[in-house]
Design a protein around this motif. Structure first.
Motif, PDB file in Angstrom:
ATOM      1  N   HIS A   1      32.381 -17.446  -7.112  1.00  0.00           N
ATOM      2  CA  HIS A   1      33.069 -18.598  -7.454  1.00  0.00           C
ATOM      3  C   HIS A   1      34.344 -17.968  -7.923  1.00  0.00           C
ATOM      4  O   HIS A   1      35.486 -18.539  -7.778  1.00  0.00           O
ATOM      5  N   ILE A   2      34.192 -16.921  -8.797  1.00  0.00           N
ATOM      6  CA  ILE A   2      35.381 -16.064  -9.446  1.00  0.00           C
ATOM      7  C   ILE A   2      36.351 -15.645  -8.147  1.00  0.00           C
ATOM      8  O   ILE A   2      37.759 -15.766  -8.179  1.00  0.00           O
ATOM      9  N   VAL A   3      35.745 -15.026  -7.289  1.00  0.00           N
ATOM     10  CA  VAL A   3      36.508 -14.485  -6.045  1.00  0.00           C
ATOM     11  C   VAL A   3      37.127 -15.350  -5.384  1.00  0.00           C
ATOM     12  O   VAL A   3      38.335 -15.322  -4.881  1.00  0.00           O
ATOM     13  N   LEU A   4      36.394 -16.530  -4.963  1.00  0.00           N
ATOM     14  CA  LEU A   4      37.077 -17.776  -4.375  1.00  0.00           C
ATOM     15  C   LEU A   4      38.149 -18.238  -5.072  1.00  0.00           C
ATOM     16  O   LEU A   4      39.023 -18.880  -4.237  1.00  0.00           O
ATOM     17  N   LEU A   5      38.139 -18.583  -6.219  1.00  0.00           N
ATOM     18  CA  LEU A   5      39.136 -18.851  -6.997  1.00  0.00           C
ATOM     19  C   LEU A   5      40.434 -18.121  -6.847  1.00  0.00           C
ATOM     20  O   LEU A   5      41.558 -18.734  -6.610  1.00  0.00           O
ATOM     21  N   ILE A   6      40.396 -16.866  -6.878  1.00  0.00           N
ATOM     22  CA  ILE A   6      41.547 -16.206  -6.771  1.00  0.00           C
ATOM     23  C   ILE A   6      41.985 -16.249  -5.248  1.00  0.00           C
ATOM     24  O   ILE A   6      43.441 -16.462  -4.803  1.00  0.00           O
ATOM     25  N   LEU A   7      41.158 -15.883  -4.250  1.00  0.00           N
ATOM     26  CA  LEU A   7      41.496 -15.958  -2.892  1.00  0.00           C
ATOM     27  C   LEU A   7      41.948 -17.533  -2.302  1.00  0.00           C
ATOM     28  O   LEU A   7      42.948 -17.703  -1.555  1.00  0.00           O
TER      29      LEU A   7
END
Length: 343
Positions: free
Chosen positions: A69-75
């Motif tokens: 989820h954190i990676v997706l927020l950034i991407l």
């Protein structure tokens, strides 16, 4: 979480135990799973990630879902305040969390994305710049302040640094964002001789010097600081009385004059400091033949030799030591009874 911003990024989160005592992490995770709203899900994921700064998320399912989820927020560019970027950086300080993060990060794909020509309509270009900026934020989050030459070398071997250099050389300067230059910067710091040599072999100086003409002074600062780190790494890994191994390449790129010009422009306090340090370090054992350059650079380095920032102080003093190997430079340094630092 305020405690994240008030303590050193390498320290565990100061509120972890207090939250854990009331079963707070599981409750926050339950709130995340309920998916009440995008905002609540984002806030819950960031909170769990922040609490686990440098600490393993021991629950495998929780770890997998929070990291994804954190990676997706950034991407997806859903991180306007960089909270997710900071949370990911904290998570990555634990090796188990890092392994999970790396399942979502493909260095080779990012390298290829950076090599794509910037073409199409203005909207298509804007979309590509935003995408690359998000990918570079992932790189920054992983490598920020991390002493990990092995992981950096892995990324370099698939061409990421080559791709950055090509982009800095070919793109319209005004389209290069700070997120992109920071993606490169974290390969230069924390500095080491091993990384410095790898970066030097990629011949980065012309492309970084080109960024001195960027209208954004922060990007100019990132460029000169990247050069500073590469030069510093080269100096600490070679004989203290020898000429700097990267001098000729920097000179051939017009770097000596451009760095001095940047010093004179005084675009910002820290770019001026970095320029003076670069100039001093790269002139190790070499006389600065231009009298004006010699007096101005040395005077500035002496003025910051007791800087309140300990790292800047160390770098300024190394620059003075490098210059002092040459007798003409040393005479200028020792004017007014100045003692060359020995620590």
């Amino acid at each position: 979480m305020a405690g994240t911003h008030s303590t050193e990024s390498k320290e565990p989160h100061p509120y972890y135990d207090a939250v854990q005592e009331c079963n707070g992490i599981n409750k926050i995770y339950s709130l995340f799973k309920r998916n009440v709203s995008d905002y609540i899900s984002q806030l819950s994921a960031r909170s769990i990630a922040s609490l686990h700064r440098g600490r393993e998320i021991t629950d495998l399912v929780m770890r997998r879902e929070i990291v994804a989820h954190i990676v997706l927020l950034i991407l997806d560019n859903e991180d306007p305040q960089n909270d997710a970027k900071q949370a990911l950086s904290g998570l990555s300080r634990n090796p188990t969390n890092l392994n999970e993060i790396m399942k979502s990060v493909d260095f080779e794909k990012i390298s290829k994305d950076l090599q794509q020509p910037l073409a199409g309509s203005d909207q298509e270009k804007k979309s590509m710049i935003k995408k690359l900026g998000c990918e570079c934020r992932i790189i920054y989050s992983i490598f920020k302040s991390r002493e990990d030459d092995q992981l950096r070398t892995k990324a370099i071997k698939v061409g990421i640094v080559d791709s950055f250099i090509k982009l800095f050389t070919s793109w319209d300067l005004n389209l290069i964002t700070e997120a992109i230059i920071l993606g490169f910067f974290v390969f230069t710091y924390p500095y080491s001789y091993t990384m410095s040599k790898l970066l030097y072999e990629k011949k980065p100086f012309p492309s970084l010097i080109r960024l001195f003409d960027h209208k954004d002074t922060d990007i100019v600062g990132d460029a000169i600081n990247s050069i500073d780190n590469i030069l510093y790494g080269g100096a600490i890994g070679t004989k203290a009385s020898s000429a700097h191994p990267y001098y000729k390449d920097l000179e051939a790129a017009g770097g000596i004059e451009r760095i001095y010009q940047l010093f004179k422009i005084n675009a910002s306090t820290f770019s001026r400091i970095a320029a003076s340090i670069c100039f001093g370090v790269v002139h190790r054992s070499r006389e600065v033949k231009d009298i004006t350059m010699r007096t101005e650079i040395i005077a500035h380095l002496k003025s910051i030799s007791n800087h309140q920032n300990p790292e800047l102080k160390t770098e300024a003093n190394l620059a003075l030591k490098c210059l002092s190997v040459n007798s003409v430079n040393r005479t200028e340094i020792e004017k007014d009874g100045f003692k060359i630092p020995t620590d």
